[in-house]
Design a protein around this motif. Structure first.
Motif, PDB file in Angstrom:
ATOM      1  N   LEU A 234       0.822  -1.201   0.000  1.00  0.00           N
ATOM      2  CA  LEU A 234       0.000   0.000   0.000  1.00  0.00           C
ATOM      3  C   LEU A 234       0.860   1.256   0.000  1.00  0.00           C
ATOM      4  O   LEU A 234       0.569   2.235  -0.701  1.00  0.00           O
ATOM      5  N   THR A 235       1.951   1.249   0.760  1.00  0.00           N
ATOM      6  CA  THR A 235       2.836   2.411   0.847  1.00  0.00           C
ATOM      7  C   THR A 235       3.492   2.718  -0.487  1.00  0.00           C
ATOM      8  O   THR A 235       3.508   3.866  -0.952  1.00  0.00           O
ATOM      9  N   LEU A 236       4.045   1.686  -1.141  1.00  0.00           N
ATOM     10  CA  LEU A 236       4.714   1.912  -2.422  1.00  0.00           C
ATOM     11  C   LEU A 236       3.721   2.281  -3.515  1.00  0.00           C
ATOM     12  O   LEU A 236       4.023   3.125  -4.371  1.00  0.00           O
ATOM     13  N   ALA A 237       2.531   1.680  -3.470  1.00  0.00           N
ATOM     14  CA  ALA A 237       1.515   2.033  -4.468  1.00  0.00           C
ATOM     15  C   ALA A 237       1.054   3.474  -4.279  1.00  0.00           C
ATOM     16  O   ALA A 237       0.870   4.214  -5.245  1.00  0.00           O
ATOM     17  N   ALA A 238       0.878   3.878  -3.013  1.00  0.00           N
ATOM     18  CA  ALA A 238       0.438   5.245  -2.730  1.00  0.00           C
ATOM     19  C   ALA A 238       1.477   6.269  -3.166  1.00  0.00           C
ATOM     20  O   ALA A 238       1.136   7.387  -3.571  1.00  0.00           O
ATOM     21  N   SER A 239       2.753   5.905  -3.070  1.00  0.00           N
ATOM     22  CA  SER A 239       3.814   6.845  -3.451  1.00  0.00           C
ATOM     23  C   SER A 239       4.042   6.884  -4.954  1.00  0.00           C
ATOM     24  O   SER A 239       4.817   7.718  -5.442  1.00  0.00           O
ATOM     25  N   ALA A 240       3.372   5.993  -5.697  1.00  0.00           N
ATOM     26  CA  ALA A 240       3.642   5.873  -7.133  1.00  0.00           C
ATOM     27  C   ALA A 240       2.697   6.686  -8.004  1.00  0.00           C
ATOM     28  O   ALA A 240       3.099   7.165  -9.070  1.00  0.00           O
ATOM     29  N   PHE A 241       1.438   6.847  -7.569  1.00  0.00           N
ATOM     30  CA  PHE A 241       0.441   7.442  -8.462  1.00  0.00           C
ATOM     31  C   PHE A 241       0.816   8.860  -8.900  1.00  0.00           C
ATOM     32  O   PHE A 241       0.896   9.159 -10.098  1.00  0.00           O
ATOM     33  N   PHE A 242       1.055   9.733  -7.943  1.00  0.00           N
ATOM     34  CA  PHE A 242       1.376  11.115  -8.308  1.00  0.00           C
ATOM     35  C   PHE A 242       2.793  11.234  -8.878  1.00  0.00           C
ATOM     36  O   PHE A 242       3.080  12.168  -9.636  1.00  0.00           O
ATOM     37  N   THR A 243       3.665  10.286  -8.529  1.00  0.00           N
ATOM     38  CA  THR A 243       4.993  10.267  -9.147  1.00  0.00           C
ATOM     39  C   THR A 243       4.862   9.994 -10.639  1.00  0.00           C
ATOM     40  O   THR A 243       5.518  10.640 -11.469  1.00  0.00           O
ATOM     41  N   GLY A 244       3.999   9.026 -10.990  1.00  0.00           N
ATOM     42  CA  GLY A 244       3.752   8.743 -12.403  1.00  0.00           C
ATOM     43  C   GLY A 244       3.097   9.908 -13.114  1.00  0.00           C
ATOM     44  O   GLY A 244       3.434  10.228 -14.260  1.00  0.00           O
ATOM     45  N   MET A 245       2.162  10.578 -12.447  1.00  0.00           N
ATOM     46  CA  MET A 245       1.520  11.743 -13.044  1.00  0.00           C
ATOM     47  C   MET A 245       2.514  12.882 -13.229  1.00  0.00           C
ATOM     48  O   MET A 245       2.445  13.633 -14.218  1.00  0.00           O
ATOM     49  N   ALA A 246       3.448  13.031 -12.273  1.00  0.00           N
ATOM     50  CA  ALA A 246       4.486  14.055 -12.415  1.00  0.00           C
ATOM     51  C   ALA A 246       5.358  13.765 -13.634  1.00  0.00           C
ATOM     52  O   ALA A 246       5.744  14.686 -14.366  1.00  0.00           O
ATOM     53  N   GLY A 247       5.667  12.478 -13.849  1.00  0.00           N
ATOM     54  CA  GLY A 247       6.430  12.101 -15.034  1.00  0.00           C
ATOM     55  C   GLY A 247       5.670  12.409 -16.310  1.00  0.00           C
ATOM     56  O   GLY A 247       6.241  12.906 -17.288  1.00  0.00           O
ATOM     57  N   ALA A 248       4.371  12.130 -16.300  1.00  0.00           N
ATOM     58  CA  ALA A 248       3.546  12.418 -17.467  1.00  0.00           C
ATOM     59  C   ALA A 248       3.482  13.921 -17.734  1.00  0.00           C
ATOM     60  O   ALA A 248       3.584  14.371 -18.883  1.00  0.00           O
ATOM     61  N   PHE A 249       3.317  14.695 -16.673  1.00  0.00           N
ATOM     62  CA  PHE A 249       3.277  16.148 -16.842  1.00  0.00           C
ATOM     63  C   PHE A 249       4.625  16.662 -17.361  1.00  0.00           C
ATOM     64  O   PHE A 249       4.661  17.566 -18.204  1.00  0.00           O
ATOM     65  N   TYR A 250       5.705  16.095 -16.874  1.00  0.00           N
ATOM     66  CA  TYR A 250       7.044  16.477 -17.334  1.00  0.00           C
ATOM     67  C   TYR A 250       7.175  16.253 -18.835  1.00  0.00           C
ATOM     68  O   TYR A 250       7.696  17.108 -19.569  1.00  0.00           O
ATOM     69  N   ALA A 251       6.683  15.095 -19.314  1.00  0.00           N
ATOM     70  CA  ALA A 251       6.746  14.798 -20.745  1.00  0.00           C
ATOM     71  C   ALA A 251       5.882  15.766 -21.541  1.00  0.00           C
ATOM     72  O   ALA A 251       6.269  16.219 -22.622  1.00  0.00           O
ATOM     73  N   ALA A 252       4.687  16.088 -21.011  1.00  0.00           N
ATOM     74  CA  ALA A 252       3.797  17.017 -21.700  1.00  0.00           C
ATOM     75  C   ALA A 252       4.384  18.417 -21.747  1.00  0.00           C
ATOM     76  O   ALA A 252       4.241  19.129 -22.752  1.00  0.00           O
ATOM     77  N   TYR A 253       5.051  18.796 -20.682  1.00  0.00           N
ATOM     78  CA  TYR A 253       5.615  20.145 -20.596  1.00  0.00           C
ATOM     79  C   TYR A 253       6.865  20.286 -21.466  1.00  0.00           C
ATOM     80  O   TYR A 253       7.017  21.262 -22.209  1.00  0.00           O
ATOM     81  N   GLN A 254       7.766  19.284 -21.386  1.00  0.00           N
ATOM     82  CA  GLN A 254       9.013  19.348 -22.153  1.00  0.00           C
ATOM     83  C   GLN A 254       8.834  18.928 -23.607  1.00  0.00           C
ATOM     84  O   GLN A 254       9.708  19.202 -24.440  1.00  0.00           O
TER      85      GLN A 254
END
Length: 344
Positions: A234-254
């Motif tokens: 649960l801890t690792l899954a909870a820490s992953a969702f917004f990390t993945g979204m941050a990566g997606a936003f990074y790709a969209a921005y760059q």
């Protein structure tokens, strides 16, 4: 340990959850939360140039990744060195979903978080019963495996050349390319607000208390009925969702994706933010993201001296305040509050 044990004890009917000594009341934290992010929302009005807004957007991205890493590393005590791989998975998931599958960018942004979460659950399976250095080795190996898969599938991922001209986000008919980065600034800020709110609610909940209990005294927590398998996943899954979204936003921005996101350089920067800010705080990692990113930009003219000066800064703060910037701010606030309470 007594306080944590009390928090994870079965709740009696109609009784409110006890508050651990030293913990800020949630109403006070909520007021500070709203005030702090309201101030951040006003920054584009203060910094008029596009480059300053670009730096702040990168700060927000780093802050999301660092604060979520703090959840698994600081609160969970899991030495997850594959956390940056989740960020990279978000980058490439968004890139492939929008560029090849032609999925709507906003749907791809959310889907990237889901994919990163599934990847975190997958990597959690082999480390459920491991400890210490073995977790580091497995999670580091996972990050290298993901990078090698991306490099080997060059026909799809672009390999070492990466992907370019990735579709960006959109806001109806608003031109986000020529608005001086205003729209991307507020989208990045909204992502940071949502991530921080989720993390703080999580760590203040009974689930968060049980995660901390496992970190502090695993045997005692298990004897009280806490499942190490369920809580670690649960801890690792909870820490992953917004990390993945941050990566997606990074790709969209760059508008590009590169295997550099899996490199040790970025991992070192983000880990420095977690440690400098103070583990087990969430807010500390966010503050450190501002300090290190802006400090590095301010010293851009120092060339090769820049990383060395930054390293000295980190070492100096950690020696003076082992609990990081969060501990330093707390100590300073305690000193001010103590002086104000003294009778004249």
């Amino acid at each position: 340990m007594t306080d944590t044990a009390t928090l994870i004890a079965p709740r009696s009917t109609g009784a409110a959850p006890p508050v651990a000594p030293g913990r800020t009341p949630w109403k006070h934290e909520a007021a500070g939360f709203v005030l702090g992010f309201a101030c951040l929302a006003l920054l584009p009005l203060i910094f008029g140039d596009t480059y300053a807004r670009h730096v702040l957007i990168m700060v927000f991205i780093y802050a999301v990744v660092a604060s979520n890493w703090d959840l698994s590393l600081g609160y969970g005590g899991v030495f997850n060195f594959g956390h940056l791989a989740l960020f990279g998975i978000g980058v490439y998931a968004y890139s492939l979903l929008t560029k090849l599958a032609e999925l709507d960018p906003w749907i791809a942004l959310f889907a990237s978080g889901v994919i990163a979460t599934l990847a975190a659950i997958l990597v959690t399976i082999p480390i459920l019963r491991l400890k210490g250095i073995y977790i580091i080795l497995v999670t580091f190996g996972f990050a290298q495996l993901v990078m090698q898969v991306i490099i080997s599938q060059s026909d799809i991922t672009g390999g070492t050349q990466g992907l370019v001209r990735i579709p960006g986000l959109y806001l109806f008919d608003h031109n986000m390319v020529r608005d001086g980065k205003f729209a991307y600034f507020y989208i990045a800020l909204a992502l940071l607000v949502a991530s921080t709110l989720f993390l703080r609610v999580f760590v203040r909940s009974r689930t968060g208390a049980s995660v901390v209990a496992l970190r502090d005294n695993e045997e005692y927590a298990i004897s009280r009925g806490v499942s190490i398998v369920r809580q670690r996943m649960l801890t690792l899954a909870a820490s992953a969702f917004f990390t993945g979204m941050a990566g997606a936003f990074y790709a969209a921005y760059q508008r590009n994706a590169s295997v550099d996101v899996f490199g040790m350089s970025l991992a070192t920067i983000i880990l420095s933010m977690v440690l400098l800010g103070g583990t087990g705080t969430i807010y500390g990692a966010i503050i450190a993201s501002f300090v290190l990113t802006i400090f590095a930009e301010w010293m851009a003219d120092f060339g090769a001296w820049r990383p060395m000066i930054t390293a000295v800064l980190i070492i100096g703060v950690m020696l003076a305040y082992p609990s990081g910037l969060a501990g330093m701010i707390k100590a300073a606030w305690g000193g001010v509050a103590g002086r104000l309470k003294r009778p004249a």
